[in-house]
Design a protein around this motif. Structure first.
Motif, PDB file in Angstrom:
ATOM      1  N   TYR A  94       2.554  -5.752   0.762  1.00 35.63           N
ATOM      2  CA  TYR A  94       2.259  -5.250  -0.566  1.00 35.63           C
ATOM      3  C   TYR A  94       2.026  -6.292  -1.506  1.00 35.63           C
ATOM      4  O   TYR A  94       1.382  -6.273  -2.230  1.00 35.63           O
ATOM      5  CB  TYR A  94       3.116  -3.969  -0.964  1.00 35.63           C
ATOM      6  CG  TYR A  94       3.051  -3.846  -2.501  1.00 35.63           C
ATOM      7  CD1 TYR A  94       1.968  -3.008  -3.024  1.00 35.63           C
ATOM      8  CD2 TYR A  94       4.154  -4.414  -3.013  1.00 35.63           C
ATOM      9  CE1 TYR A  94       1.963  -3.012  -4.564  1.00 35.63           C
ATOM     10  CE2 TYR A  94       4.088  -4.261  -4.430  1.00 35.63           C
ATOM     11  CZ  TYR A  94       2.998  -3.534  -5.173  1.00 35.63           C
ATOM     12  OH  TYR A  94       2.889  -3.513  -6.303  1.00 35.63           O
ATOM     13  N   MET A  95       3.315  -7.057  -1.443  1.00 36.57           N
ATOM     14  CA  MET A  95       3.559  -8.309  -2.626  1.00 36.57           C
ATOM     15  C   MET A  95       2.279  -9.314  -2.355  1.00 36.57           C
ATOM     16  O   MET A  95       1.772  -9.517  -3.384  1.00 36.57           O
ATOM     17  CB  MET A  95       4.793  -8.833  -2.515  1.00 36.57           C
ATOM     18  CG  MET A  95       5.901  -7.937  -3.035  1.00 36.57           C
ATOM     19  SD  MET A  95       7.399  -8.463  -3.318  1.00 36.57           S
ATOM     20  CE  MET A  95       7.922  -8.991  -1.805  1.00 36.57           C
ATOM     21  N   ILE A  96       2.152  -9.605  -1.085  1.00 37.20           N
ATOM     22  CA  ILE A  96       1.006 -10.498  -0.748  1.00 37.20           C
ATOM     23  C   ILE A  96      -0.340  -9.845  -1.224  1.00 37.20           C
ATOM     24  O   ILE A  96      -1.378 -10.674  -1.806  1.00 37.20           O
ATOM     25  CB  ILE A  96       0.838 -10.908   0.774  1.00 37.20           C
ATOM     26  CG1 ILE A  96       2.319 -11.539   0.923  1.00 37.20           C
ATOM     27  CG2 ILE A  96      -0.468 -11.429   1.003  1.00 37.20           C
ATOM     28  CD1 ILE A  96       2.223 -11.906   2.528  1.00 37.20           C
ATOM     29  N   TYR A  97      -0.847  -8.626  -0.899  1.00 36.01           N
ATOM     30  CA  TYR A  97      -1.975  -7.990  -1.180  1.00 36.01           C
ATOM     31  C   TYR A  97      -1.998  -7.757  -2.886  1.00 36.01           C
ATOM     32  O   TYR A  97      -3.182  -8.071  -3.473  1.00 36.01           O
ATOM     33  CB  TYR A  97      -2.274  -6.685  -0.678  1.00 36.01           C
ATOM     34  CG  TYR A  97      -3.296  -5.874  -1.167  1.00 36.01           C
ATOM     35  CD1 TYR A  97      -4.506  -6.458  -0.467  1.00 36.01           C
ATOM     36  CD2 TYR A  97      -3.349  -4.640  -1.882  1.00 36.01           C
ATOM     37  CE1 TYR A  97      -5.722  -5.395  -0.912  1.00 36.01           C
ATOM     38  CE2 TYR A  97      -4.132  -4.044  -2.221  1.00 36.01           C
ATOM     39  CZ  TYR A  97      -5.556  -4.482  -1.633  1.00 36.01           C
ATOM     40  OH  TYR A  97      -6.439  -3.497  -2.132  1.00 36.01           O
ATOM     41  N   ARG A  98      -1.077  -7.078  -3.326  1.00 35.74           N
ATOM     42  CA  ARG A  98      -1.508  -6.848  -4.746  1.00 35.74           C
ATOM     43  C   ARG A  98      -1.201  -8.141  -5.834  1.00 35.74           C
ATOM     44  O   ARG A  98      -1.902  -8.259  -6.713  1.00 35.74           O
ATOM     45  CB  ARG A  98      -0.510  -5.760  -5.166  1.00 35.74           C
ATOM     46  CG  ARG A  98      -0.197  -5.369  -6.558  1.00 35.74           C
ATOM     47  CD  ARG A  98      -1.617  -4.951  -7.320  1.00 35.74           C
ATOM     48  NE  ARG A  98      -2.066  -3.902  -6.558  1.00 35.74           N
ATOM     49  CZ  ARG A  98      -3.497  -3.473  -6.605  1.00 35.74           C
ATOM     50  NH1 ARG A  98      -4.230  -4.104  -7.402  1.00 35.74           N
ATOM     51  NH2 ARG A  98      -3.946  -2.553  -5.679  1.00 35.74           N
ATOM     52  N   HIS A  99      -0.158  -8.726  -5.478  1.00 33.87           N
ATOM     53  CA  HIS A  99      -0.115 -10.129  -6.378  1.00 33.87           C
ATOM     54  C   HIS A  99      -0.631 -11.366  -5.932  1.00 33.87           C
ATOM     55  O   HIS A  99      -0.805 -11.977  -6.726  1.00 33.87           O
ATOM     56  CB  HIS A  99       1.564 -10.066  -6.690  1.00 33.87           C
ATOM     57  CG  HIS A  99       2.205  -8.997  -7.277  1.00 33.87           C
ATOM     58  ND1 HIS A  99       2.142  -8.496  -8.328  1.00 33.87           N
ATOM     59  CD2 HIS A  99       2.776  -7.954  -6.537  1.00 33.87           C
ATOM     60  CE1 HIS A  99       2.568  -7.416  -8.746  1.00 33.87           C
ATOM     61  NE2 HIS A  99       3.394  -6.958  -7.584  1.00 33.87           N
ATOM     62  N   GLY A 100      -0.752 -11.114  -4.674  1.00 36.77           N
ATOM     63  CA  GLY A 100      -1.665 -12.609  -4.136  1.00 36.77           C
ATOM     64  C   GLY A 100      -3.341 -12.229  -4.149  1.00 36.77           C
ATOM     65  O   GLY A 100      -3.966 -13.181  -4.994  1.00 36.77           O
ATOM     66  N   VAL A 101      -3.466 -11.389  -3.523  1.00 35.84           N
ATOM     67  CA  VAL A 101      -4.951 -11.247  -3.442  1.00 35.84           C
ATOM     68  C   VAL A 101      -5.643 -10.686  -4.462  1.00 35.84           C
ATOM     69  O   VAL A 101      -6.610 -11.068  -5.216  1.00 35.84           O
ATOM     70  CB  VAL A 101      -5.334 -10.418  -2.001  1.00 35.84           C
ATOM     71  CG1 VAL A 101      -6.790  -9.909  -2.043  1.00 35.84           C
ATOM     72  CG2 VAL A 101      -4.881 -11.055  -0.617  1.00 35.84           C
ATOM     73  N   LYS A 102      -5.042  -9.703  -5.044  1.00 38.33           N
ATOM     74  CA  LYS A 102      -5.617  -8.971  -6.324  1.00 38.33           C
ATOM     75  C   LYS A 102      -4.904  -9.426  -7.475  1.00 38.33           C
ATOM     76  O   LYS A 102      -5.405  -9.064  -8.728  1.00 38.33           O
ATOM     77  CB  LYS A 102      -5.100  -7.387  -6.282  1.00 38.33           C
ATOM     78  CG  LYS A 102      -5.891  -6.531  -5.095  1.00 38.33           C
ATOM     79  CD  LYS A 102      -7.175  -6.441  -5.301  1.00 38.33           C
ATOM     80  CE  LYS A 102      -8.136  -5.613  -4.249  1.00 38.33           C
ATOM     81  NZ  LYS A 102      -9.225  -5.388  -4.325  1.00 38.33           N
ATOM     82  N   GLY A 103      -4.190 -10.313  -7.455  1.00 43.60           N
ATOM     83  CA  GLY A 103      -3.584 -11.128  -8.613  1.00 43.60           C
ATOM     84  C   GLY A 103      -2.881 -10.145  -9.546  1.00 43.60           C
ATOM     85  O   GLY A 103      -2.728 -10.294 -10.997  1.00 43.60           O
ATOM     86  N   GLY A 104      -2.382  -9.081  -9.082  1.00 46.53           N
ATOM     87  CA  GLY A 104      -1.556  -7.994  -9.907  1.00 46.53           C
ATOM     88  C   GLY A 104      -2.411  -7.107 -10.640  1.00 46.53           C
ATOM     89  O   GLY A 104      -1.847  -6.426 -11.563  1.00 46.53           O
TER      90      GLY A 104
END
Length: 168
Positions: free
Chosen positions: A152-162
């Motif tokens: 989740y943290m990689i997806y939301r905050h890494g890929v999607k930039g939060g």
């Protein structure tokens, strides 16, 4: 599980507030203990290695993760009772409503529950269920949950930039 609870438009109308809050807090305790457990398992492995008694590393990590998850769940249950003892019904409703209103909270719950399912599925896929104790079974669920939260943290905050779709 947050996606499956009915979410009312107003906090005072929120149904099942005790179940919502308890589920959330107990699952967070489960995840916290699961996050600490592998470090204990690795430390134990390194200490036992000096005596030439460690055994395989992965089962030791899974057992430590399972024990950590159980302890984390128990500690969070006591903490929930201590924090919410004597609180009025509206406080329960408000806290549970705010949990369901928070998009990030709902998403991290979803990823964590998916991780639990993947952890259990992995345990079944290895077909080594004979002789697997509760510590290893709970450890695989906890490890899956922890991996889900990291995902989740990689997806939301890494890929999607939060950011969310409706944010600019």
């Amino acid at each position: 599980m947050s996606r499956f609870w009915k979410h009312s438009p107003y906090a005072e109308d929120q149904p099942y507030p005790h179940a919502i809050l308890a589920t959330h807090v107990l699952f967070r305790g489960f995840q916290s203990g699961s996050g600490i457990g592998p470090f204990v398992g690795i430390a134990r492995y390194l200490l036992l290695r000096r005596r030439s008694l460690p055994g395989p590393l992965l089962p030791m990590i899974l057992r430590s993760t399972g024990v950590g998850a159980a302890i984390g769940t128990g500690v969070s249950a006591v903490g929930l009772m201590a924090r919410m003892w004597g609180r009025e019904e509206i406080e329960w409703r408000d806290r549970s409503w705010r949990l369901l209103e928070n998009k990030g909270q709902v998403e991290v719950d979803t990823w964590g529950y998916l991780g639990v399912i993947i952890g259990v599925s992995t345990l079944f896929a290895t077909r080594q269920l004979r002789g697997v104790g509760w510590k290893t079974a709970v450890g695989s669920m906890g490890w899956g949950s922890t991996c889900g939260v990291v995902g989740y943290m990689i997806y939301r905050h890494g890929v999607k930039g939060g950011k969310w779709k409706d944010e600019t």
